[in-house]
Design a protein around this motif. Structure first.
Motif, mmCIF file in Angstrom:
data_model
loop_
_atom_site.group_PDB
_atom_site.id
_atom_site.type_symbol
_atom_site.label_atom_id
_atom_site.label_comp_id
_atom_site.label_asym_id
_atom_site.label_seq_id
_atom_site.Cartn_x
_atom_site.Cartn_y
_atom_site.Cartn_z
ATOM 1 N N LYS A 275 -43.214 25.352 4.618
ATOM 2 C CA LYS A 275 -44.134 26.428 4.999
ATOM 3 C C LYS A 275 -45.603 26.106 4.752
ATOM 4 O O LYS A 275 -46.491 26.759 5.312
ATOM 5 C CB LYS A 275 -43.768 27.701 4.246
ATOM 6 C CG LYS A 275 -43.904 27.578 2.734
ATOM 7 C CD LYS A 275 -43.457 28.854 2.029
ATOM 8 C CE LYS A 275 -43.593 28.729 0.517
ATOM 9 N NZ LYS A 275 -43.154 29.956 -0.181
ATOM 10 N N HIS A 276 -45.900 25.120 3.915
ATOM 11 C CA HIS A 276 -47.301 24.795 3.641
ATOM 12 C C HIS A 276 -47.929 23.936 4.745
ATOM 13 O O HIS A 276 -49.132 23.696 4.728
ATOM 14 C CB HIS A 276 -47.429 24.060 2.303
ATOM 15 C CG HIS A 276 -47.143 24.933 1.120
ATOM 16 N ND1 HIS A 276 -47.896 26.035 0.801
ATOM 17 C CD2 HIS A 276 -46.162 24.861 0.175
ATOM 18 C CE1 HIS A 276 -47.419 26.600 -0.286
ATOM 19 N NE2 HIS A 276 -46.358 25.919 -0.670
ATOM 20 N N TYR A 277 -47.092 23.466 5.690
ATOM 21 C CA TYR A 277 -47.620 22.616 6.761
ATOM 22 C C TYR A 277 -48.350 23.457 7.814
ATOM 23 O O TYR A 277 -47.846 24.476 8.271
ATOM 24 C CB TYR A 277 -46.517 21.812 7.443
ATOM 25 C CG TYR A 277 -47.061 20.885 8.507
ATOM 26 C CD1 TYR A 277 -47.477 19.603 8.174
ATOM 27 C CD2 TYR A 277 -47.208 21.302 9.837
ATOM 28 C CE1 TYR A 277 -48.021 18.758 9.132
ATOM 29 C CE2 TYR A 277 -47.748 20.468 10.787
ATOM 30 C CZ TYR A 277 -48.158 19.195 10.433
ATOM 31 O OH TYR A 277 -48.702 18.371 11.378
ATOM 32 N N ILE A 278 -49.552 23.021 8.196
ATOM 33 C CA ILE A 278 -50.317 23.640 9.291
ATOM 34 C C ILE A 278 -50.752 22.521 10.225
ATOM 35 O O ILE A 278 -51.291 21.505 9.781
ATOM 36 C CB ILE A 278 -51.565 24.389 8.783
ATOM 37 C CG1 ILE A 278 -51.184 25.507 7.804
ATOM 38 C CG2 ILE A 278 -52.357 24.965 9.953
ATOM 39 C CD1 ILE A 278 -52.385 26.179 7.162
ATOM 40 N N GLU A 279 -50.554 22.713 11.513
ATOM 41 C CA GLU A 279 -50.987 21.719 12.501
ATOM 42 C C GLU A 279 -52.511 21.729 12.612
ATOM 43 O O GLU A 279 -53.164 22.767 12.456
ATOM 44 C CB GLU A 279 -50.348 22.015 13.862
ATOM 45 C CG GLU A 279 -50.660 20.994 14.947
ATOM 46 C CD GLU A 279 -50.061 19.614 14.699
ATOM 47 O OE1 GLU A 279 -50.128 18.792 15.605
ATOM 48 O OE2 GLU A 279 -49.536 19.349 13.599
ATOM 49 N N ALA A 280 -53.079 20.569 12.886
ATOM 50 C CA ALA A 280 -54.535 20.432 12.992
ATOM 51 C C ALA A 280 -55.063 21.158 14.223
ATOM 52 O O ALA A 280 -54.350 21.363 15.210
ATOM 53 C CB ALA A 280 -54.924 18.962 13.053
ATOM 54 N N PHE A 281 -56.325 21.540 14.157
ATOM 55 C CA PHE A 281 -57.005 22.133 15.298
ATOM 56 C C PHE A 281 -57.361 21.046 16.316
ATOM 57 O O PHE A 281 -57.382 19.865 16.002
ATOM 58 C CB PHE A 281 -58.276 22.860 14.832
ATOM 59 C CG PHE A 281 -58.007 23.997 13.899
ATOM 60 C CD1 PHE A 281 -57.675 25.249 14.396
ATOM 61 C CD2 PHE A 281 -58.073 23.829 12.532
ATOM 62 C CE1 PHE A 281 -57.410 26.300 13.544
ATOM 63 C CE2 PHE A 281 -57.818 24.874 11.662
ATOM 64 C CZ PHE A 281 -57.481 26.113 12.173
ATOM 65 N N ASP A 282 -57.656 21.472 17.547
ATOM 66 C CA ASP A 282 -58.059 20.542 18.610
ATOM 67 C C ASP A 282 -59.574 20.343 18.526
ATOM 68 O O ASP A 282 -60.341 21.119 19.076
ATOM 69 C CB ASP A 282 -57.682 21.098 19.987
ATOM 70 C CG ASP A 282 -56.178 21.184 20.185
ATOM 71 O OD1 ASP A 282 -55.443 20.619 19.358
ATOM 72 O OD2 ASP A 282 -55.750 21.804 21.163
ATOM 73 N N LYS A 283 -59.991 19.309 17.806
ATOM 74 C CA LYS A 283 -61.408 19.107 17.529
ATOM 75 C C LYS A 283 -61.935 17.874 18.267
ATOM 76 O O LYS A 283 -61.285 16.833 18.273
ATOM 77 C CB LYS A 283 -61.650 18.922 16.032
ATOM 78 C CG LYS A 283 -61.099 20.047 15.167
ATOM 79 C CD LYS A 283 -61.335 19.788 13.701
ATOM 80 C CE LYS A 283 -60.690 18.521 13.196
ATOM 81 N NZ LYS A 283 -59.222 18.546 13.225
ATOM 82 N N VAL A 284 -63.122 18.007 18.855
ATOM 83 C CA VAL A 284 -63.810 16.899 19.506
ATOM 84 C C VAL A 284 -65.244 16.881 18.962
ATOM 85 O O VAL A 284 -65.899 17.927 18.919
ATOM 86 C CB VAL A 284 -63.822 17.054 21.042
ATOM 87 C CG1 VAL A 284 -64.582 15.908 21.696
ATOM 88 C CG2 VAL A 284 -62.395 17.126 21.577
ATOM 89 N N PRO A 285 -65.768 15.711 18.574
ATOM 90 C CA PRO A 285 -67.106 15.689 17.978
ATOM 91 C C PRO A 285 -68.226 15.633 19.006
ATOM 92 O O PRO A 285 -68.131 14.935 20.022
ATOM 93 C CB PRO A 285 -67.093 14.400 17.151
ATOM 94 C CG PRO A 285 -66.200 13.480 17.940
ATOM 95 C CD PRO A 285 -65.129 14.380 18.524
ATOM 96 N N ASN A 286 -69.281 16.354 18.742
ATOM 97 C CA ASN A 286 -70.565 16.110 19.399
ATOM 98 C C ASN A 286 -71.334 15.190 18.462
ATOM 99 O O ASN A 286 -71.620 15.561 17.318
ATOM 100 C CB ASN A 286 -71.319 17.425 19.603
ATOM 101 C CG ASN A 286 -72.620 17.240 20.362
ATOM 102 O OD1 ASN A 286 -73.396 16.326 20.070
ATOM 103 N ND2 ASN A 286 -72.888 18.117 21.312
#
Length: 335
Positions: A275-286
């Protein structure tokens, strides 16, 4: 007098590549590495005799360890799976590490570069350093990690404004490269090792998660350029915004590159890891700010980076030129 540099976490994935690059760029400098070997286990024998290596917890170092010109602070819990067993203790650890390094930097009046994380953005999108951070209503190890990294940014910025040391902060986006660990949750080595062994490539959820991968060679160049040319008390995104790929497509790319017959199977990570697992957000760098202030640009495309990683796996397997660190590996190695 020779330049004195401290790298905390210098035997981890990014730290190891950073040390190699610093040695190439500054052969006359004295580099001290402090690492407790708690995350990536790799063979660092090529660094022995070329820099000072101390295997211990950063928090146990004296504030007056030495008078350093540059400090690169990378020591941290890391990896989506590497932090799971530390839930509830991640934030305290990250803050304790930062407090100690700030004291060492204050003693030396040095330049301190802190390696934070793109996790601090907390949501999907293409992010600027000036973006507001929004805390999602989620509970889990990844959120604790993200909030701790963000808190340390604020703590160090406040301390640096007292004038005792010069601070620069980088936020890396999805590093990839040779010696990255699969055991603490990084997706590219997990896919490569499965494909080369003929095992299923496990894709979390629907596989549509977006990642923007930056090869570690480009990343450490960016870290060094920010330390040298970045503005004091500023934050910089580092990543490769053109290397965008959905996770399922990444699995197919790696399977084809390895000429593997492995199957690609969709799985639920929470059922696998708890339950402590969270999937990463969809991040793209500027990365416009890093380009403007330092001139740094990433050069290694996704397919070229993946080919380098495959060549590394083949070299390790075929030539046996590396071995994993074990409990018998020397613990204190001072040049």
């Amino acid at each position: 007098m020779a330049k004195q540099t401290l790298v905390t976490g210098g035997l981890g994935f990014i730290g190891y590549h950073l040390c190699k690059r610093l040695l190439a760029l500054e052969p006359a400098s004295v580099i001290t590495v402090v690492d407790n070997l708690s995350s990536t286990k790799l063979d660092y024998t090529d660094l022995i005799g070329r820099l000072n290596i101390t295997i211990q917890d950063v928090e146990s170092l004296p504030d007056s360890l030495a008078e350093f010109d540059d400090i690169y602070h990378l020591a941290s819990p890391v990896g989506s799976l590497g932090i799971l067993g530390k839930s509830g203790r991640i934030a305290g650890n990250i803050l304790d590490l930062a407090e100690k390094v700030a004291k060492i930097a204050t003693y030396s009046k040095s330049r301190l570069l802190y390696v934070s994380s793109s996790e601090v953005y907390g949501r999907d999108g293409r992010h600027l350093e000036s973006s507001e951070q929004i805390v999602p209503c989620k509970r889990g190890a990844r959120m604790e990690y993200a909030l701790a990294k963000l808190t340390v940014e604020h703590v160090l910025l406040n301390l640096a404004m007292e004038g005792d040391f010069q601070l620069r902060i980088v936020r890396p986006f999805n590093a990839m490269g040779e010696w990255q660990s699969s055991t603490i949750g990084f997706v590219i080595p997990k896919f490569f090792e499965a494909a080369l062994a003929g095992r299923d490539l496990q894709v979390f959820g629907n596989g549509k998660q977006i990642r923007s991968f930056c090869h570690v060679s480009d990343l450490v160049d960016g870290i060094i350029q920010v330390q040298a040319k970045g503005k004091t008390n500023n934050i910089y995104n580092l990543g490769h915004p053109d290397n965008i790929v959905p996770i399922e497509e990444l699995a197919h790319l790696i399977k084809e590159l390895c000429a593997s017959r492995s199957a690609i199977r969709h799985v639920d990570p929470v059922s696998l890891y708890g339950k402590h697992y969270i999937e990463a957000f969809d991040k793209v760098p500027n990365i416009a700010k890093a380009i403007e202030d330092t001139g740094w640009r990433p050069n290694i495309g996704l397919e070229s980076g993946l080919a380098r990683i495959l060549n590394h796996y083949r070299a390790v397997a075929d030539l046996q030129i590396r071995r994993p660190i074990d409990d018998n590996f020397p613990q204190n190695l001072n040049a």
